[in-house]
Design a protein around this motif. Structure first.
Motif, mmCIF file in Angstrom:
data_model
loop_
_atom_site.group_PDB
_atom_site.id
_atom_site.type_symbol
_atom_site.label_atom_id
_atom_site.label_comp_id
_atom_site.label_asym_id
_atom_site.label_seq_id
_atom_site.Cartn_x
_atom_site.Cartn_y
_atom_site.Cartn_z
ATOM 1 N N SER A 46 -30.396 -12.928 24.567
ATOM 2 C CA SER A 46 -31.752 -13.469 24.503
ATOM 3 C C SER A 46 -32.144 -14.093 25.829
ATOM 4 O O SER A 46 -31.320 -14.736 26.489
ATOM 5 N N ASP A 98 -41.674 -7.218 11.432
ATOM 6 C CA ASP A 98 -41.920 -8.293 12.396
ATOM 7 C C ASP A 98 -43.038 -7.816 13.316
ATOM 8 O O ASP A 98 -42.820 -6.985 14.193
ATOM 9 N N ASP A 151 -36.210 -10.523 25.845
ATOM 10 C CA ASP A 151 -36.628 -10.984 24.521
ATOM 11 C C ASP A 151 -36.682 -9.831 23.527
ATOM 12 O O ASP A 151 -36.871 -8.681 23.908
ATOM 13 N N SER A 152 -36.562 -10.213 22.282
ATOM 14 C CA SER A 152 -36.916 -9.329 21.157
ATOM 15 C C SER A 152 -35.898 -8.229 20.885
ATOM 16 O O SER A 152 -34.884 -8.102 21.572
ATOM 17 N N GLN A 153 -36.257 -7.409 19.893
ATOM 18 C CA GLN A 153 -35.402 -6.279 19.537
ATOM 19 C C GLN A 153 -35.475 -5.152 20.569
ATOM 20 O O GLN A 153 -34.835 -4.112 20.390
ATOM 21 N N ASP A 160 -35.718 -9.791 12.075
ATOM 22 C CA ASP A 160 -35.351 -9.806 13.491
ATOM 23 C C ASP A 160 -34.275 -8.766 13.821
ATOM 24 O O ASP A 160 -33.896 -8.623 14.983
ATOM 25 N N SER A 196 -50.349 -4.460 21.825
ATOM 26 C CA SER A 196 -49.357 -4.457 20.760
ATOM 27 C C SER A 196 -49.973 -3.965 19.467
ATOM 28 O O SER A 196 -49.308 -3.361 18.647
ATOM 29 N N ASP A 208 -42.244 -9.378 17.449
ATOM 30 C CA ASP A 208 -40.912 -9.959 17.607
ATOM 31 C C ASP A 208 -40.737 -10.304 19.080
ATOM 32 O O ASP A 208 -41.087 -9.505 19.959
ATOM 33 N N GLY A 209 -40.185 -11.493 19.312
ATOM 34 C CA GLY A 209 -40.082 -11.948 20.692
ATOM 35 C C GLY A 209 -41.386 -12.604 21.113
ATOM 36 O O GLY A 209 -41.924 -12.321 22.189
ATOM 37 N N THR A 210 -41.871 -13.467 20.249
ATOM 38 C CA THR A 210 -43.159 -14.122 20.506
ATOM 39 C C THR A 210 -43.177 -14.791 21.883
ATOM 40 O O THR A 210 -44.171 -14.730 22.604
ATOM 41 N N CYS A 270 -41.873 -0.944 21.739
ATOM 42 C CA CYS A 270 -41.634 -1.928 22.812
ATOM 43 C C CYS A 270 -42.648 -1.653 23.926
ATOM 44 O O CYS A 270 -42.369 -0.886 24.856
ATOM 45 N N TYR A 328 -41.360 -7.696 24.241
ATOM 46 C CA TYR A 328 -41.554 -8.012 22.829
ATOM 47 C C TYR A 328 -41.528 -6.692 22.077
ATOM 48 O O TYR A 328 -41.530 -5.619 22.704
#
Ligand SMILES: Nc1ncnc2c1ncn2[C@@H]1O[C@H](COP(=O)(O)O)[C@@H](OP(=O)(O)O)[C@H]1O
Ligand SMILES: [Mg+2]
Length: 393
Positions: free
Chosen positions: A272, A178, A300-302, A330, A30, A181-183, A211, A192
């Motif tokens: 989600s 972020d 999860d996440s964006q 978010d 990441s 995002d989507g920890t 992503c 995430y």
């Protein structure tokens, strides 16, 4: 002060559960994705925003969010070599500069070696990047930078520049970040995103979403075998210019569009993964009213916004539990990625999202996302479902 001032609102620095062997590779992956995100942002929108400065700042926020990992690794000297080697391998501009929030550990005798390594990395990085001038930073500069960042929300990176951590708002430019995002997805090894948006006078004008775990081929594709193994997508959108996707390892960007489906029965919808983040029973009621046949796709996440922007699914429903307030980081990047791909993002009453109010979004009930054609039917189903829910209470 002759240095640029950058204002940023970002995800609060939650203490992350300790990263494990399983999740650590994702952390570094990441981080790479993160660098691509920033590079893309600066290429699309580089006025005087200066990538190196953003990079430093963002790495700080990113690293702080992963504080637990860093503390564990940096402080335990037997693991120190591995950790610093990891940083070096990443070739990351000044990653180590901001490895600690508080210089206390670095000031101790045990922290000395770490500090020296950090100094070496920082100064090598600065020397290889003409932006910062030639003067090296001294240990005190770095320690003070770390401490001032903690105590005042203002980071003074030696003689380099100042950064203000702010609340955002209706005027000026604000980066909205972020870093992970989507920890929860990140920790599970699922989806995430690294999400970076730019607000200009209260409007999102740039959105970049990396992503690292999202397949390059559509999630809706039946031909999952080979393609699904190729993961890592970068979405970016500049206001008025459409949305593009490329692979994180640098393929040619392609322009993406939301689906043009107009029959809700054929639609699939995202929500989600975490039931705590969105009311699954409410979205299932809405889907039923619309006649949606497919089961929900929970990720999860964006990454949901990214997937929707290229037509993997037609609808994204997000209904937080009562009392939760959605944060701009978010949604800012994801919102523009979808909007520029032709989609519509609104609250449950059809109002556009307003990013000009500071850290929070003022929403009626939740967030709904789809294409232009499906929106009227979706709004109707949402309204009916909310009424039903209210009357059953
Ligand atoms: N109770 C809650 N309701 C809705 N969203 C929540 C929530 N608690 C946390 N979140 C937010 O949901 C985000 C993840 O979204 P998703 O459910 O789509 O994966 C989290 O981002 P972080 O993981 O960056 O903290 C967090 O900001
Ligand atoms: Mg988040």
């Amino acid at each position: 002060m002759d240095m640029a001032t950058l204002r940023v609102s970002s995800g609060t620095i939650n203490s992350l559960p300790l990263l494990t062997k399983k999740t650590k590779p994702h952390f570094f992956l990441s981080l790479r994705a993160f660098k691509s995100t920033l590079k893309t942002a600066s290429m699309s929108y580089d006025k005087d925003l200066l990538l190196p400065r953003m990079l430093l700042l963002s790495l700080l926020v990113f690293v702080k969010k992963s504080k637990a990992l860093l503390q564990a690794d940096v402080i335990q000297s037997d693991r120190l070599h591995v950790t610093v080697a990891d940083y070096e391998e990443l070739d990351s501009a000044s990653f180590s500069l901001v490895a600690e929030e508080d210089s206390g550990d670095l000031r101790k005798e045990e922290g000395k070696e770490t500090l020296q390594r950090i100094m070496k990395l920082v100064n090598e990085t600065l020397a290889s990047d003409g932006t910062y001038g030639n003067a090296p930073l001294y240990e005190e500069d770095v320690l003070a930078a770390i401490d001032s960042g903690r105590s005042e929300g203002v980071l003074h990176l030696g003689r380099v520049y100042w950064i203000l951590l702010t609340e955002g708002g209706p005027s000026g430019q604000h980066w909205v970040l972020d870093p992970i995002d989507g920890t929860k997805g990140f920790l599970r090894g699922d989806q995430y995103a690294i999400a970076l948006g730019l607000l200009d006078e209260g409007k999102v004008v740039l959105g970049v979403l990396a992503c690292p775990n999202l397949p390059l081929s559509s999630l809706a594709s039946n031909n999952l075998q080979d393609d699904q193994e190729k993961v890592g997508c970068l979405f970016y959108a500049q206001v008025g210019s459409g949305t593009y996707m490329q692979s994180l390892d640098g393929s040619m960007p392609i322009k993406v569009h939301v689906t043009d489906l107009d029959n809700p029965e054929e639609a699939s919808f995202f929500e989600s993964f975490e039931a705590a983040h969105s009311l699954h029973d409410l979205s299932s009621l809405i889907a039923k009213k619309l006649g949606v046949r497919a089961p929900p796709v929970r990720i999860d996440s964006q990454a949901k916004y990214g997937a929707l922007s290229r037509g993997d699914g037609a609808i994204y429903l997000r209904f937080p539990h009562k009392g939760y307030r959605e944060k701009i980081w978010d949604h800012a990047a994801g919102y523009l990625v979808v909007a520029e791909a032709g989609g519509v993002v609104s609250d449950a009453a059809g109002n556009p999202l307003d990013f000009s109010k500071g850290r929070y979004l003022d929403l009626h009930e939740g967030i709904i996302v789809t294409n232009q054609k499906l929106m009227p039917a979706l709004l109707k189903a949402v309204k009916e479902s909310l009424n039903e829910k209210a009357s059953s209470l």
